[in-house]
Scaffold this motif. Sequence first.
Motif, PDB file in Angstrom:
ATOM      1  N   TYR A 144      11.304  52.201  68.198  1.00 15.45           N
ATOM      2  CA  TYR A 144      12.170  53.328  67.889  1.00 15.45           C
ATOM      3  C   TYR A 144      11.589  54.099  66.708  1.00 15.45           C
ATOM      4  O   TYR A 144      10.903  53.541  65.858  1.00 15.45           O
ATOM      5  N   PRO A 164      14.773  54.677  72.654  1.00 11.81           N
ATOM      6  CA  PRO A 164      13.456  54.157  72.235  1.00 11.81           C
ATOM      7  C   PRO A 164      12.335  55.095  72.624  1.00 11.81           C
ATOM      8  O   PRO A 164      12.425  55.814  73.628  1.00 11.81           O
ATOM      9  N   ASP A 183       9.425  51.548  75.450  1.00  8.73           N
ATOM     10  CA  ASP A 183      10.367  50.569  76.000  1.00  8.73           C
ATOM     11  C   ASP A 183       9.615  49.399  76.603  1.00  8.73           C
ATOM     12  O   ASP A 183       8.650  49.589  77.352  1.00  8.73           O
ATOM     13  N   PRO A 202      20.311  53.189  67.019  1.00 12.39           N
ATOM     14  CA  PRO A 202      18.875  53.514  67.045  1.00 12.39           C
ATOM     15  C   PRO A 202      18.517  54.707  67.922  1.00 12.39           C
ATOM     16  O   PRO A 202      17.416  55.240  67.807  1.00 12.39           O
TER      17      PRO A 202
END
Length: 313
Positions: A250, A308, A311, A305
């Motif tokens: 992230y 992403p 991933d 978060p």
Amino acid sequence: MDRAEVDTFEAGRGRLASLAYRLLGSAADAEDAVQDTFLRWQAADRERIEVPEAWLTKVLTHLCLDRLRSAQARHERTAGAWLPEPLLDGDPMLGPADTFEQRESVSLAVLTLVERLSPNERAVYVLREAFAYSHAEIAAILDITEAASQQHAHRARTRLADERRRSGGAADPAAARRVVEEFLAAATSGRTDRLVALLTDDVTAVSDGAGLARRLLRYRTPERVASFVRAGFKPTPAKRRLAGGPTTMYLARVNGSPAVIAVVGERVVGAVAFDVGDGKVSALYGIAAARRLTRLDEAWRRHDPGVPVVDAW
């Protein structure tokens, strides 16, 4: 100790923790220093303390200086195994961030650089730049003269000025994020030539090697840094085993800088923070030793978060 005296201390706990973190570069050590200050407050003859805030600041500062001068701290720092503990933006321990000087004083670049200062120079710099104490107040805190405080401040600013010139100054957060996104895309795709183009000529990279190496890993020149980054971001079965499973990455901000946070499940297993200026990366800080990620991991579990950027790596 009555409730009012406890409340007096608690009212200043956040400021004390922020001061201790800037002096020590470690959230765990900062918390210990604040707790030790509370124990001194409990044992003190408080009727003789005219200004509690000044008394607490002086006690905490000297406790931090004692830690910096301790044999264990000197050994770790001189052995080249020390890096600051990264904190997620929004962590109250980062403290005041109203001015450029306050924000800069808690950046990983400055926390790393002030290791070259003497303990007194470090204390004067933090008290002056981050908390706006006068030289007269600093002299009283450190038991030195005003002239000595001014000299320490001048030396600290001179040394830090060189780093400011090298880094190119602070970047707009949105622009810095775009640079890091492009950097991450190049790193995960194997485009080493594009990585090199995103690095300044005097770029540096430092990593704690996940705590497995006795000394920090350091790289210089765009080509060497790009090679190090490319190898670091290349997924392998061994890396997945070491991390504890597939890793998700992230984008976030730590200590005021853009960063990539590596997460397995809900556990933070690594962070790479970037210094960005003029559209390029001038420094990288790779931190994966578990002891340096405790507070960041705790904060991350309470953090949204978002989506992403990588991933199931």
